[in-house]
Motif scaffolding. Sequence first.
Motif, PDB file in Angstrom:
ATOM      1  N   PHE A 170     -22.969 -14.257  49.720  1.00  0.00           N
ATOM      2  CA  PHE A 170     -21.429 -14.303  49.289  1.00  0.00           C
ATOM      3  C   PHE A 170     -20.624 -13.606  48.837  1.00  0.00           C
ATOM      4  O   PHE A 170     -19.478 -13.154  48.178  1.00  0.00           O
ATOM      5  N   ILE A 171     -21.379 -12.712  48.221  1.00  0.00           N
ATOM      6  CA  ILE A 171     -21.022 -11.294  47.185  1.00  0.00           C
ATOM      7  C   ILE A 171     -21.094 -10.275  48.015  1.00  0.00           C
ATOM      8  O   ILE A 171     -22.153 -10.107  48.692  1.00  0.00           O
ATOM      9  N   ASN A 172     -19.576  -9.617  48.128  1.00  0.00           N
ATOM     10  CA  ASN A 172     -19.183  -8.182  48.401  1.00  0.00           C
ATOM     11  C   ASN A 172     -20.589  -7.201  47.479  1.00  0.00           C
ATOM     12  O   ASN A 172     -20.387  -6.478  48.426  1.00  0.00           O
ATOM     13  N   ALA A 173     -20.038  -7.292  46.316  1.00  0.00           N
ATOM     14  CA  ALA A 173     -20.667  -6.020  45.207  1.00  0.00           C
ATOM     15  C   ALA A 173     -20.924  -6.516  44.087  1.00  0.00           C
ATOM     16  O   ALA A 173     -20.753  -7.637  43.744  1.00  0.00           O
ATOM     17  N   ALA A 174     -22.234  -5.703  43.631  1.00  0.00           N
ATOM     18  CA  ALA A 174     -22.703  -6.099  42.191  1.00  0.00           C
ATOM     19  C   ALA A 174     -22.999  -4.813  41.188  1.00  0.00           C
ATOM     20  O   ALA A 174     -23.161  -4.003  41.765  1.00  0.00           O
ATOM     21  N   ASN A 175     -22.292  -5.199  40.191  1.00  0.00           N
ATOM     22  CA  ASN A 175     -23.426  -4.500  39.274  1.00  0.00           C
ATOM     23  C   ASN A 175     -24.122  -4.653  38.800  1.00  0.00           C
ATOM     24  O   ASN A 175     -24.703  -5.713  38.277  1.00  0.00           O
ATOM     25  N   ILE A 176     -25.831  -4.195  38.661  1.00  0.00           N
ATOM     26  CA  ILE A 176     -26.932  -4.777  37.573  1.00  0.00           C
ATOM     27  C   ILE A 176     -27.147  -4.027  36.352  1.00  0.00           C
ATOM     28  O   ILE A 176     -27.298  -2.737  36.800  1.00  0.00           O
ATOM     29  N   ASP A 177     -27.097  -4.614  35.879  1.00  0.00           N
ATOM     30  CA  ASP A 177     -27.536  -3.372  34.231  1.00  0.00           C
ATOM     31  C   ASP A 177     -29.174  -3.213  34.089  1.00  0.00           C
ATOM     32  O   ASP A 177     -29.849  -4.433  33.973  1.00  0.00           O
ATOM     33  N   LEU A 178     -29.216  -2.426  34.511  1.00  0.00           N
ATOM     34  CA  LEU A 178     -30.639  -2.353  34.508  1.00  0.00           C
ATOM     35  C   LEU A 178     -30.805  -1.821  32.539  1.00  0.00           C
ATOM     36  O   LEU A 178     -30.837  -0.092  32.509  1.00  0.00           O
ATOM     37  N   LYS A 179     -31.666  -2.593  32.159  1.00  0.00           N
ATOM     38  CA  LYS A 179     -31.658  -2.027  31.197  1.00  0.00           C
ATOM     39  C   LYS A 179     -32.019  -1.353  29.755  1.00  0.00           C
ATOM     40  O   LYS A 179     -32.191  -0.107  29.194  1.00  0.00           O
ATOM     41  N   ALA A 180     -33.459  -0.689  30.925  1.00  0.00           N
ATOM     42  CA  ALA A 180     -34.372  -0.146  30.492  1.00  0.00           C
ATOM     43  C   ALA A 180     -35.346   0.205  31.402  1.00  0.00           C
ATOM     44  O   ALA A 180     -35.889  -0.675  32.256  1.00  0.00           O
ATOM     45  N   PHE A 181     -35.970   1.189  31.175  1.00  0.00           N
ATOM     46  CA  PHE A 181     -37.334   1.038  32.494  1.00  0.00           C
ATOM     47  C   PHE A 181     -38.631   0.879  31.651  1.00  0.00           C
ATOM     48  O   PHE A 181     -39.995   1.908  32.278  1.00  0.00           O
ATOM     49  N   ASN A 182     -38.492   0.466  30.670  1.00  0.00           N
ATOM     50  CA  ASN A 182     -40.230   0.110  30.230  1.00  0.00           C
ATOM     51  C   ASN A 182     -39.985  -1.292  30.020  1.00  0.00           C
ATOM     52  O   ASN A 182     -39.377  -2.111  29.065  1.00  0.00           O
ATOM     53  N   ASN A 183     -41.125  -2.093  29.733  1.00  0.00           N
ATOM     54  CA  ASN A 183     -40.715  -3.566  29.747  1.00  0.00           C
ATOM     55  C   ASN A 183     -41.595  -3.456  28.665  1.00  0.00           C
ATOM     56  O   ASN A 183     -41.047  -5.202  27.834  1.00  0.00           O
ATOM     57  N   LYS A 184     -41.463  -3.082  27.819  1.00  0.00           N
ATOM     58  CA  LYS A 184     -41.486  -3.455  25.854  1.00  0.00           C
ATOM     59  C   LYS A 184     -39.876  -3.665  25.705  1.00  0.00           C
ATOM     60  O   LYS A 184     -39.663  -4.274  24.414  1.00  0.00           O
ATOM     61  N   LYS A 203     -33.998  -6.715  46.199  1.00  0.00           N
ATOM     62  CA  LYS A 203     -33.325  -7.925  47.054  1.00  0.00           C
ATOM     63  C   LYS A 203     -31.936  -7.561  47.798  1.00  0.00           C
ATOM     64  O   LYS A 203     -32.015  -7.643  48.402  1.00  0.00           O
ATOM     65  N   MET A 204     -31.323  -6.596  46.035  1.00  0.00           N
ATOM     66  CA  MET A 204     -29.360  -7.109  46.930  1.00  0.00           C
ATOM     67  C   MET A 204     -29.295  -5.487  47.075  1.00  0.00           C
ATOM     68  O   MET A 204     -28.410  -5.493  48.051  1.00  0.00           O
ATOM     69  N   HIS A 205     -30.480  -4.605  46.830  1.00  0.00           N
ATOM     70  CA  HIS A 205     -29.516  -2.972  47.273  1.00  0.00           C
ATOM     71  C   HIS A 205     -29.258  -2.855  49.376  1.00  0.00           C
ATOM     72  O   HIS A 205     -27.957  -2.350  49.224  1.00  0.00           O
ATOM     73  N   ASP A 206     -30.042  -3.622  49.530  1.00  0.00           N
ATOM     74  CA  ASP A 206     -29.339  -4.005  51.343  1.00  0.00           C
ATOM     75  C   ASP A 206     -28.716  -4.610  51.562  1.00  0.00           C
ATOM     76  O   ASP A 206     -28.102  -4.191  52.754  1.00  0.00           O
ATOM     77  N   LYS A 207     -28.811  -5.845  50.898  1.00  0.00           N
ATOM     78  CA  LYS A 207     -27.595  -6.321  51.452  1.00  0.00           C
ATOM     79  C   LYS A 207     -26.328  -6.681  51.379  1.00  0.00           C
ATOM     80  O   LYS A 207     -25.081  -7.564  51.203  1.00  0.00           O
ATOM     81  N   LEU A 208     -25.488  -5.480  49.956  1.00  0.00           N
ATOM     82  CA  LEU A 208     -24.154  -6.253  48.848  1.00  0.00           C
ATOM     83  C   LEU A 208     -23.614  -4.721  48.926  1.00  0.00           C
ATOM     84  O   LEU A 208     -25.304  -3.363  48.836  1.00  0.00           O
ATOM     85  N   HIS A 209     -23.213  -3.546  48.576  1.00  0.00           N
ATOM     86  CA  HIS A 209     -22.678  -2.421  47.678  1.00  0.00           C
ATOM     87  C   HIS A 209     -22.732  -2.979  46.155  1.00  0.00           C
ATOM     88  O   HIS A 209     -23.020  -4.117  45.292  1.00  0.00           O
ATOM     89  N   LEU A 230     -37.179   6.147  35.906  1.00  0.00           N
ATOM     90  CA  LEU A 230     -36.278   5.307  36.384  1.00  0.00           C
ATOM     91  C   LEU A 230     -35.356   5.519  37.326  1.00  0.00           C
ATOM     92  O   LEU A 230     -35.176   5.148  38.552  1.00  0.00           O
ATOM     93  N   CYS A 231     -34.848   6.836  37.902  1.00  0.00           N
ATOM     94  CA  CYS A 231     -34.266   7.220  38.309  1.00  0.00           C
ATOM     95  C   CYS A 231     -35.061   7.530  39.966  1.00  0.00           C
ATOM     96  O   CYS A 231     -34.787   7.827  41.589  1.00  0.00           O
ATOM     97  N   LYS A 232     -36.276   8.204  39.872  1.00  0.00           N
ATOM     98  CA  LYS A 232     -37.331   7.944  40.697  1.00  0.00           C
ATOM     99  C   LYS A 232     -37.536   6.733  41.573  1.00  0.00           C
ATOM    100  O   LYS A 232     -37.396   6.827  42.659  1.00  0.00           O
ATOM    101  N   TRP A 233     -37.438   5.480  40.949  1.00  0.00           N
ATOM    102  CA  TRP A 233     -36.963   4.274  41.734  1.00  0.00           C
ATOM    103  C   TRP A 233     -36.095   4.197  42.138  1.00  0.00           C
ATOM    104  O   TRP A 233     -36.184   3.547  43.459  1.00  0.00           O
ATOM    105  N   ILE A 234     -35.248   4.521  41.824  1.00  0.00           N
ATOM    106  CA  ILE A 234     -33.946   3.849  41.928  1.00  0.00           C
ATOM    107  C   ILE A 234     -33.655   4.879  43.371  1.00  0.00           C
ATOM    108  O   ILE A 234     -33.596   3.916  44.644  1.00  0.00           O
ATOM    109  N   SER A 235     -33.816   6.047  43.391  1.00  0.00           N
ATOM    110  CA  SER A 235     -33.917   7.108  44.746  1.00  0.00           C
ATOM    111  C   SER A 235     -35.233   6.103  45.791  1.00  0.00           C
ATOM    112  O   SER A 235     -34.422   6.673  46.783  1.00  0.00           O
ATOM    113  N   SER A 236     -35.794   5.438  45.845  1.00  0.00           N
ATOM    114  CA  SER A 236     -37.394   5.637  46.500  1.00  0.00           C
ATOM    115  C   SER A 236     -36.128   3.816  47.500  1.00  0.00           C
ATOM    116  O   SER A 236     -36.839   3.674  48.400  1.00  0.00           O
ATOM    117  N   LEU A 237     -35.457   4.041  46.689  1.00  0.00           N
ATOM    118  CA  LEU A 237     -34.532   2.165  46.951  1.00  0.00           C
ATOM    119  C   LEU A 237     -33.689   3.080  48.002  1.00  0.00           C
ATOM    120  O   LEU A 237     -33.394   3.058  49.108  1.00  0.00           O
TER     121      LEU A 237
END
Length: 327
Positions: A170-184, A203-209, A230-237
């Motif tokens: 149902f969702i057209n677009a989303a902004n997700i807060d990626l709070k950090a890139f460390n689990n601590k 799951k989201m990145h290729d299904k909506l904006h 963090l940016c390397k991982w996003i870029s890998s998607l």
Amino acid sequence: MKKEALFYTKDENGKILCKLCPQNCHIKEGGIGFCGARKVEDGILYTLNYGNISSASLDPIEKKPLYHYKPGSFILSVGSFGCNFRCGFCQNHTISQTKPQTQFLQSEELINFALKQEDNIGLAFTYNEPSIWYEYIRDVCEKSQNEDLDLVLVSNGYISEEPIQSILPFINAANIDLKAFNNKFYKDICCGDIKIVMNNIEKMHDKLHLEITTLLVEGYNDSDDEIKNLCKWISSLNPNIPLHLSRYFPSYKFDAPATSLNTMENSSNIAREYLNYVYVGNVPNITNNTHCPKCNEIVIDRSNFSTKVILKEETCPKCGYKINVVI
């Protein structure tokens, strides 16, 4: 309005197990879940925030922030109360961590209200965490399918598998807060797990904006290595996913100094080594224009407190490069 919640079972001790989000709360009779928005009464789990609206505003889409989804447009933004995180720096803690005054609207009433707003493209579920407003948002989504309304989530991405798969169509677009890139950080500051958020972004990145926001808190999640990873991982998607690096200011339980401008500049420079679209938020005198990744031509001008879309048909007018944008 009291409404039975979705996604719950009873455990072997008779306690309710809520399966909406990965907190997986075991709630006894009369108890309320971690999110503050789900309660057990007479052996049934009820949602406490169904239709209860704490905030509503017709906002520029850029405030979500969504810079690549119908830039220059306006969207009716609504929120309720409660959250399944405990971020000590939350800027909306008066609705995420308490139960504020609200106004009740049936899902049909909200849809009609949105349709009456001039120059409004749809509904953005935001301000507090929308995933724990799930039953109401799902009803709005289902009942608005024949209307000309875009549906947007601004979320922490901390939601379980079945609910997210059910709502995504149902969702057209989303902004997700990626709070950090460390689990601590996620464990100690947010009371969450980064792996679940990362899985949901996948799951989201290729299904909506999709666009991503990271609030940089100096000394907590701003090291060069963390920004790089963090940016390397996003870029890998997809290196075309827009990233918003937002400047932290003291709020709620956090009194650490505001993130320095030097840190914001350094982090954004690192990010641009891996991603094609990087923006900086909460910093004065930043224009945040969108440039063509191939020829560097300005294709969306955000100077002078306005948004001017220069490109047509989602391609650079100078070199024809395909821009990741929904016009």
